[in-house]
Design a protein around this motif. Structure first.
Motif, PDB file in Angstrom:
ATOM      1  N   MET A  95      19.873 -51.180  37.396  1.00 48.96           N
ATOM      2  CA  MET A  95      19.183 -49.990  37.848  1.00 48.96           C
ATOM      3  C   MET A  95      19.740 -49.508  39.189  1.00 48.96           C
ATOM      4  O   MET A  95      19.856 -48.308  39.401  1.00 48.96           O
ATOM      5  N   ALA A  96      20.053 -50.440  40.072  1.00 45.38           N
ATOM      6  CA  ALA A  96      20.567 -50.053  41.391  1.00 45.38           C
ATOM      7  C   ALA A  96      21.885 -49.290  41.259  1.00 45.38           C
ATOM      8  O   ALA A  96      22.122 -48.325  41.996  1.00 45.38           O
ATOM      9  N   ILE A  97      22.720 -49.705  40.332  1.00 47.01           N
ATOM     10  CA  ILE A  97      24.003 -49.021  40.122  1.00 47.01           C
ATOM     11  C   ILE A  97      23.750 -47.603  39.604  1.00 47.01           C
ATOM     12  O   ILE A  97      24.344 -46.636  40.101  1.00 47.01           O
ATOM     13  N   ALA A  98      22.871 -47.467  38.634  1.00 47.25           N
ATOM     14  CA  ALA A  98      22.575 -46.147  38.067  1.00 47.25           C
ATOM     15  C   ALA A  98      21.988 -45.215  39.119  1.00 47.25           C
ATOM     16  O   ALA A  98      22.394 -44.046  39.223  1.00 47.25           O
ATOM     17  N   VAL A  99      21.053 -45.711  39.915  1.00 50.45           N
ATOM     18  CA  VAL A  99      20.456 -44.877  40.957  1.00 50.45           C
ATOM     19  C   VAL A  99      21.513 -44.505  41.996  1.00 50.45           C
ATOM     20  O   VAL A  99      21.608 -43.344  42.415  1.00 50.45           O
ATOM     21  N   SER A 100      22.325 -45.470  42.403  1.00 52.09           N
ATOM     22  CA  SER A 100      23.373 -45.191  43.397  1.00 52.09           C
ATOM     23  C   SER A 100      24.333 -44.123  42.895  1.00 52.09           C
ATOM     24  O   SER A 100      24.732 -43.233  43.658  1.00 52.09           O
ATOM     25  N   LEU A 101      24.702 -44.196  41.631  1.00 51.01           N
ATOM     26  CA  LEU A 101      25.612 -43.209  41.063  1.00 51.01           C
ATOM     27  C   LEU A 101      24.953 -41.836  40.899  1.00 51.01           C
ATOM     28  O   LEU A 101      25.647 -40.828  40.751  1.00 51.01           O
ATOM     29  N   SER A 102      23.629 -41.777  40.944  1.00 54.70           N
ATOM     30  CA  SER A 102      22.904 -40.503  40.853  1.00 54.70           C
ATOM     31  C   SER A 102      22.777 -39.808  42.205  1.00 54.70           C
ATOM     32  O   SER A 102      22.580 -38.590  42.267  1.00 54.70           O
ATOM     33  N   ILE A 103      22.877 -40.559  43.277  1.00 56.98           N
ATOM     34  CA  ILE A 103      22.667 -40.006  44.619  1.00 56.98           C
ATOM     35  C   ILE A 103      23.588 -38.824  44.926  1.00 56.98           C
ATOM     36  O   ILE A 103      23.112 -37.797  45.437  1.00 56.98           O
ATOM     37  N   PRO A 104      24.892 -38.883  44.625  1.00 56.46           N
ATOM     38  CA  PRO A 104      25.729 -37.708  44.905  1.00 56.46           C
ATOM     39  C   PRO A 104      25.271 -36.447  44.157  1.00 56.46           C
ATOM     40  O   PRO A 104      25.324 -35.347  44.715  1.00 56.46           O
ATOM     41  N   ASP A 105      24.794 -36.595  42.919  1.00 55.34           N
ATOM     42  CA  ASP A 105      24.256 -35.449  42.176  1.00 55.34           C
ATOM     43  C   ASP A 105      23.079 -34.839  42.922  1.00 55.34           C
ATOM     44  O   ASP A 105      22.986 -33.625  43.090  1.00 55.34           O
ATOM     45  N   ILE A 106      22.156 -35.698  43.355  1.00 55.64           N
ATOM     46  CA  ILE A 106      20.946 -35.227  44.025  1.00 55.64           C
ATOM     47  C   ILE A 106      21.298 -34.517  45.328  1.00 55.64           C
ATOM     48  O   ILE A 106      20.825 -33.404  45.593  1.00 55.64           O
ATOM     49  N   CYS A 107      22.126 -35.159  46.129  1.00 52.34           N
ATOM     50  CA  CYS A 107      22.508 -34.560  47.419  1.00 52.34           C
ATOM     51  C   CYS A 107      23.247 -33.234  47.223  1.00 52.34           C
ATOM     52  O   CYS A 107      22.988 -32.262  47.943  1.00 52.34           O
ATOM     53  N   ALA A 108      24.153 -33.198  46.262  1.00 50.87           N
ATOM     54  CA  ALA A 108      24.908 -31.966  46.004  1.00 50.87           C
ATOM     55  C   ALA A 108      23.971 -30.831  45.592  1.00 50.87           C
ATOM     56  O   ALA A 108      24.151 -29.682  46.008  1.00 50.87           O
ATOM     57  N   CYS A 109      22.958 -31.139  44.809  1.00 51.40           N
ATOM     58  CA  CYS A 109      22.013 -30.102  44.391  1.00 51.40           C
ATOM     59  C   CYS A 109      21.082 -29.691  45.524  1.00 51.40           C
ATOM     60  O   CYS A 109      20.651 -28.535  45.584  1.00 51.40           O
ATOM     61  N   LEU A 110      20.784 -30.612  46.444  1.00 51.55           N
ATOM     62  CA  LEU A 110      19.965 -30.249  47.605  1.00 51.55           C
ATOM     63  C   LEU A 110      20.657 -29.207  48.477  1.00 51.55           C
ATOM     64  O   LEU A 110      19.998 -28.456  49.197  1.00 51.55           O
ATOM     65  N   GLU A 111      21.982 -29.144  48.405  1.00 51.49           N
ATOM     66  CA  GLU A 111      22.750 -28.171  49.187  1.00 51.49           C
ATOM     67  C   GLU A 111      22.701 -26.757  48.602  1.00 51.49           C
ATOM     68  O   GLU A 111      23.113 -25.803  49.246  1.00 51.49           O
ATOM     69  N   CYS A 112      22.196 -26.629  47.388  1.00 50.18           N
ATOM     70  CA  CYS A 112      22.227 -25.348  46.676  1.00 50.18           C
ATOM     71  C   CYS A 112      21.093 -24.425  47.106  1.00 50.18           C
ATOM     72  O   CYS A 112      20.064 -24.854  47.607  1.00 50.18           O
ATOM     73  N   ASP A 113      21.275 -23.139  46.843  1.00 49.87           N
ATOM     74  CA  ASP A 113      20.270 -22.125  47.133  1.00 49.87           C
ATOM     75  C   ASP A 113      19.033 -22.394  46.275  1.00 49.87           C
ATOM     76  O   ASP A 113      19.093 -22.341  45.043  1.00 49.87           O
ATOM     77  N   ALA A 114      17.909 -22.680  46.922  1.00 44.03           N
ATOM     78  CA  ALA A 114      16.672 -23.040  46.213  1.00 44.03           C
ATOM     79  C   ALA A 114      16.079 -21.883  45.416  1.00 44.03           C
ATOM     80  O   ALA A 114      15.267 -22.103  44.521  1.00 44.03           O
ATOM     81  N   SER A 115      16.497 -20.658  45.706  1.00 43.03           N
ATOM     82  CA  SER A 115      15.943 -19.504  44.994  1.00 43.03           C
ATOM     83  C   SER A 115      16.640 -19.258  43.656  1.00 43.03           C
ATOM     84  O   SER A 115      16.233 -18.383  42.899  1.00 43.03           O
ATOM     85  N   LYS A 116      17.689 -20.011  43.395  1.00 46.79           N
ATOM     86  CA  LYS A 116      18.429 -19.862  42.138  1.00 46.79           C
ATOM     87  C   LYS A 116      18.335 -21.156  41.333  1.00 46.79           C
ATOM     88  O   LYS A 116      18.128 -22.225  41.900  1.00 46.79           O
ATOM     89  N   PRO A 117      18.502 -21.080  40.008  1.00 44.49           N
ATOM     90  CA  PRO A 117      18.490 -22.318  39.219  1.00 44.49           C
ATOM     91  C   PRO A 117      19.589 -23.273  39.710  1.00 44.49           C
ATOM     92  O   PRO A 117      20.710 -22.857  39.990  1.00 44.49           O
ATOM     93  N   ILE A 118      19.213 -24.524  39.837  1.00 47.68           N
ATOM     94  CA  ILE A 118      20.149 -25.530  40.350  1.00 47.68           C
ATOM     95  C   ILE A 118      20.471 -26.529  39.240  1.00 47.68           C
ATOM     96  O   ILE A 118      19.569 -27.125  38.656  1.00 47.68           O
ATOM     97  N   TRP A 119      21.750 -26.694  38.969  1.00 43.25           N
ATOM     98  CA  TRP A 119      22.194 -27.661  37.974  1.00 43.25           C
ATOM     99  C   TRP A 119      23.308 -28.511  38.574  1.00 43.25           C
ATOM    100  O   TRP A 119      24.172 -28.007  39.288  1.00 43.25           O
ATOM    101  N   ALA A 120      23.262 -29.779  38.268  1.00 42.22           N
ATOM    102  CA  ALA A 120      24.346 -30.667  38.684  1.00 42.22           C
ATOM    103  C   ALA A 120      25.584 -30.332  37.856  1.00 42.22           C
ATOM    104  O   ALA A 120      25.469 -30.005  36.669  1.00 42.22           O
TER     105      ALA A 120
END
Length: 167
Positions: free
Chosen positions: A1-26
Motif C-alpha cells: 500500500m505504501a508503494i501505491a500511495v507514494s506513486l500516487s502523490i505526484p498525480d495529486i500534487c500535479a492536479c493541485l497545481e491546476c485551475d480549480a474552476s476547470k475540470p482537473i484530470w491527471a
C-alpha cells in the motif's frame, strides 16, 4: 500500500497545481512534469517516466512491470531485510543460475532495479513536503487544497458532527 500511495502523490500534487474552476484530470504529462521538477536528483537510476510507468503497473495491474520499462524487473526490499541497497541497477547475464535454477526461469535475467521500500516512499514524501512548502501560497494549490481528502477529527458537518470522518 505504501508503494501505491507514494506513486500516487505526484498525480495529486500535479492536479493541485491546476485551475480549480476547470475540470482537473491527471495526465501522464502532468505526472512526469511534476516528477521532473520535484524529484530530479533524488534518485540515481529512476527517471520521471520510470515512476510513471511503475505507477501504471502498480495502480492498474498490481505489478511492477510496464512494457516500455527500462528494467526487466523492479524489486522493493523491505525494512526487515539484511540487504541494504537502494536505487541500484543490477545486470544479470543470460545463462546465470542461482542454486541450479536459471535466472530466466526466476524472471531475474536482464536489468533489475532494486529499491529500498522505506527510502523510496520517504524520497517521494519529502519531495511532496518540499513542494507544498514552496507552493502553499499558490492560488491554484490553495483553492484545491480545501477539497483534498483528509482526516477530520471533529467530523464533516452537517453529515457527521463530532464523529471522526475521512472526507
Amino acid at each position: 500500500m505504501a508503494i501505491a500511495v507514494s506513486l500516487s502523490i505526484p498525480d495529486i500534487c500535479a492536479c493541485l497545481e491546476c485551475d480549480a474552476s476547470k475540470p482537473i484530470w491527471a495526465t501522464p504529462e502532468k505526472y512526469v512534469s511534476w516528477c521532473e521538477r520535484n524529484l530530479e536528483g533524488r534518485f540515481r537510476n529512476v527517471a520521471a517516466v520510470d515512476l510513471f510507468r511503475l505507477r501504471g503497473g502498480v495502480l492498474h495491474q498490481g505489478h511492477f512491470h510496464h512494457p516500455k520499462s527500462r528494467f526487466d524487473r523492479v524489486m522493493f526490499i523491505g525494512p526487515e531485510s539484511t540487504i541494504k541497497m537502494h536505487d541500484v541497477v543490477i545486470e544479470v547475464a543470460a545463462g546465470v543460475e542461482f542454486g541450479g535454477i536459471s535466472a530466466a526461469s526466476l524472471k531475474l535475467e536482464g536489468r533489475l532495479l532494486q529499491l529500498d521500500v522505506v527510502a523510496f516512499c520517504e524520497t517521494i514524501r519529502d519531495a511532496a513536503r518540499d513542494w507544498i512548502i514552496s507552493n502553499v501560497n499558490d492560488k491554484n494549490v490553495a483553492a484545491n487544497l480545501k477539497n483534498l481528502v483528509r482526516y477530520r477529527p471533529n467530523g464533516f458537518p452537517p453529515f457527521s458532527v463530532g464523529v471522526p470522518t475521512i472526507a
